[in-house]
Motif scaffolding. Structure first.
Motif, short mmCIF file in Angstrom:
data_model
loop_
_atom_site.label_atom_id
_atom_site.label_comp_id
_atom_site.label_asym_id
_atom_site.label_seq_id
_atom_site.Cartn_x
_atom_site.Cartn_y
_atom_site.Cartn_z
N VAL A 9 0.83 -1.20 0.00
CA VAL A 9 0.00 0.00 0.00
C VAL A 9 0.87 1.25 0.00
O VAL A 9 0.75 2.13 -0.85
N GLY A 10 1.76 1.35 0.98
CA GLY A 10 2.65 2.50 1.08
C GLY A 10 4.02 2.23 0.51
O GLY A 10 4.80 3.15 0.28
N GLY A 11 4.35 0.97 0.28
CA GLY A 11 5.67 0.57 -0.21
C GLY A 11 6.18 -0.60 0.60
O GLY A 11 5.42 -1.28 1.29
N ILE A 12 7.47 -0.82 0.54
CA ILE A 12 8.07 -1.89 1.34
C ILE A 12 9.50 -1.52 1.69
O ILE A 12 10.28 -1.05 0.86
N ALA A 13 9.82 -1.72 2.96
CA ALA A 13 11.18 -1.60 3.49
C ALA A 13 11.38 -2.78 4.42
O ALA A 13 10.43 -3.50 4.76
N GLY A 14 12.61 -2.99 4.85
CA GLY A 14 12.88 -4.14 5.70
C GLY A 14 12.06 -4.15 6.97
O GLY A 14 11.48 -5.17 7.36
N PRO A 178 4.67 0.73 -5.54
CA PRO A 178 4.59 2.18 -5.80
C PRO A 178 5.93 2.73 -6.28
O PRO A 178 6.96 2.50 -5.67
N LEU A 179 5.87 3.46 -7.38
CA LEU A 179 7.09 3.93 -8.03
C LEU A 179 7.79 5.03 -7.25
O LEU A 179 9.02 5.07 -7.18
N GLY A 180 7.02 5.91 -6.60
CA GLY A 180 7.63 7.04 -5.92
C GLY A 180 8.23 8.01 -6.93
O GLY A 180 7.87 8.03 -8.10
N GLY A 214 8.86 10.46 -3.29
CA GLY A 214 9.72 9.94 -2.23
C GLY A 214 10.10 8.50 -2.50
O GLY A 214 9.61 7.87 -3.44
N GLU A 215 10.99 7.97 -1.68
CA GLU A 215 11.43 6.59 -1.85
C GLU A 215 10.41 5.66 -1.21
O GLU A 215 10.22 5.67 0.01
N ARG A 216 9.77 4.85 -2.00
CA ARG A 216 8.68 4.00 -1.52
C ARG A 216 9.13 2.54 -1.35
O ARG A 216 8.51 1.80 -0.58
N VAL A 217 10.12 2.13 -2.09
CA VAL A 217 10.68 0.78 -1.98
C VAL A 217 12.18 0.92 -1.75
O VAL A 217 12.88 1.49 -2.58
N THR A 218 12.67 0.45 -0.62
CA THR A 218 14.09 0.58 -0.31
C THR A 218 14.88 -0.60 -0.87
O THR A 218 14.31 -1.67 -1.17
N PRO A 219 16.19 -0.47 -1.02
CA PRO A 219 17.00 -1.60 -1.48
C PRO A 219 16.86 -2.84 -0.60
O PRO A 219 16.83 -3.96 -1.10
N THR A 220 16.80 -2.65 0.73
CA THR A 220 16.62 -3.82 1.60
C THR A 220 15.29 -4.49 1.33
O THR A 220 15.20 -5.73 1.23
N GLY A 221 14.22 -3.69 1.21
CA GLY A 221 12.91 -4.26 0.87
C GLY A 221 12.95 -4.96 -0.47
O GLY A 221 12.35 -6.04 -0.65
#
Length: 405
Positions: A9-14, A178-180, A214-221
């Motif tokens: 929904v909002g993105g993904i991070a670790g 989400p592309l951000g 903004g950054e919605r998907v981080t490298p760790t995610g």
């Protein structure tokens, strides 16, 4: 069969991934928090899991608190920033080896982790390091995660590895991501969103533009998704649990959450795996052991087994068999060529039937509960059986596997 669908929904991070899964599987919190704490150095703080809100939605938050804990940072090699780009880059003094890929692997290997955690954590970290090495044109061994001084990223990787091991056998899918947009601040200056490593890891995944930057998907995610999931809609089944994990950033007009939807299909379920086999007659036992561990850590590998046979001229031969996810079979095959001396592989696809299984805990011992036609069976994880004698370990196994009374 258990299917877990990640709704970004909002993105993904670790931290969002760990929080969402622990919300859906609260019985795994003890295992995951213990594994996360085991990999941290003294004084780095302690992992936490607590209830909170994102927008108007109740969600779990996962992170690190203590004397040296900071807002979540995500893993950019030679770079650092806050989770989803909402915190400024931190400057920390550390030696030249702390935070390198090699140092992080060694730290994972030394830690007293639950069964399977180290293998999955090393695989996730390896994907991240390989992507960053390609972006920055440096050898993988020299990749440096500057933000590891905060220890948040290592915490996320190990916690995610613990969850992946505990939920072994699940089929993972993820919604369009989400592309951000905009730029994210790193040690090398501003980088475009999605970050180059994120884009490299998630080639082939589906994306959407919801107009929120903004950054919605981080490298760790991204590395966690690459290791576990494939893009697509949930295949359906009986919805048995759901969980919501929150990120640290507040998004305009929407909750910054990742949802995990858990479906189960009763009884037997079928899927297809790629079977890769080959023989070795010119590697030492030590070399074969090292190669086997490397192949077990390869993304897409479900199992590695070794057997002994006699080959031509009566030579002893090590027979290697891998089970791999079909969509990652080509990468696994290339890893076999890289890690062993074989010059040929045999690949075939086979249909398999699997029983629904669930990770559980009995008397402090992790167990695997399997739904069988004649009734559930429970098996203790052998790595968790401790005792000074065989009799003590067997007694612990019997208590853990004993039916509820």
């Amino acid at each position: 069969m258990r299917r877990i669908h990640l709704d970004a929904v909002g993105g993904i991070a670790g931290d969002m991934f760990v929080a969402a899964l622990l919300d859906a599987f609260p019985e795994l919190a003890g295992r995951v928090l213990a594994d996360a704490a085991a990999v941290l150095p003294p004084g780095a703080g302690a992992p936490f899991l607590r209830q909170g809100l994102s927008g108007a939605v109740a969600a779990q938050r996962f992170g690190l608190e203590g004397a040296r804990a900071h807002s979540h940072a995500h893993a950019h090699a030679h770079a650092q920033s806050g989770e989803h780009g909402d915190e400024p880059a931190h400057e920390h003094a550390h030696d030249d080896t702390a935070g390198t890929y090699r140092d992080m692997l060694a730290r994972i290997a030394r830690a007293p982790l639950s069964a399977g955690t180290g293998r999955h954590a090393a695989a996730i970290l390896g994907l991240l390091a390989e992507a960053e090495a390609a972006i920055h044109r440096v050898p993988v061994e020299e990749v440096h995660f500057h933000e590891i001084a905060d220890w948040d990223s290592l915490l996320d990787v190990v916690a995610a590895g613990s969850l992946a091991a505990a939920l072994d056998g699940a089929v993972w899918t993820v919604s369009p991501l989400p592309l951000g947009g905009g730029l994210v601040k790193t040690q090398h200056g501003l980088l475009p969103v999605p970050a180059p490593a994120t884009a490299a890891l998630l080639a082939g995944f589906d994306w959407r533009d919801d107009g929120v930057t903004g950054e919605r998907v981080t490298p760790t995610g991204a590395a966690i998704l690459k290791h576990l999931a494939r893009p697509g809609r949930p295949a359906g089944g009986r919805l048995v649990a759901s969980g919501t994990g929150a990120g640290t950033r507040a998004l305009p007009g929407m909750p910054n959450v990742l949802r995990a939807l858990v479906f189960e299909e009763a009884g037997q379920a079928g899927d297809t795996v790629t079977v890769i086999t080959f023989d070795l007659d010119d590697m030492t036992g030590e070399e074969i052991g090292t190669a086997s561990e490397c192949l077990r850590a390869q993304a897409g590998v479900l199992d590695v087994s070794l057997g002994q046979r006699l080959g031509k001229k009566g030579r002893p031969v090590a027979s290697i068999r891998l089970l791999a996810r079909p969509e990652q079979a080509e990468a696994v095959a290339q890893a076999c060529f890289a890690q062993t001396s074989t010059i040929g592989l045999r690949l075939r696809e086979e249909r398999r039937l699997t029983l629904s299984r669930q990770a559980d805990d009995k008397d402090g011992v992790p167990v695997k509960r399997v739904a069988r036609p004649g009734g559930d069976t429970v098996k203790a994880e052998s790595d968790a059986l401790v005792g000074e004698t065989l009799a003590e370990r067997r007694a612990l196994k019997q208590r853990a596997e004993r039916g509820d009374d």
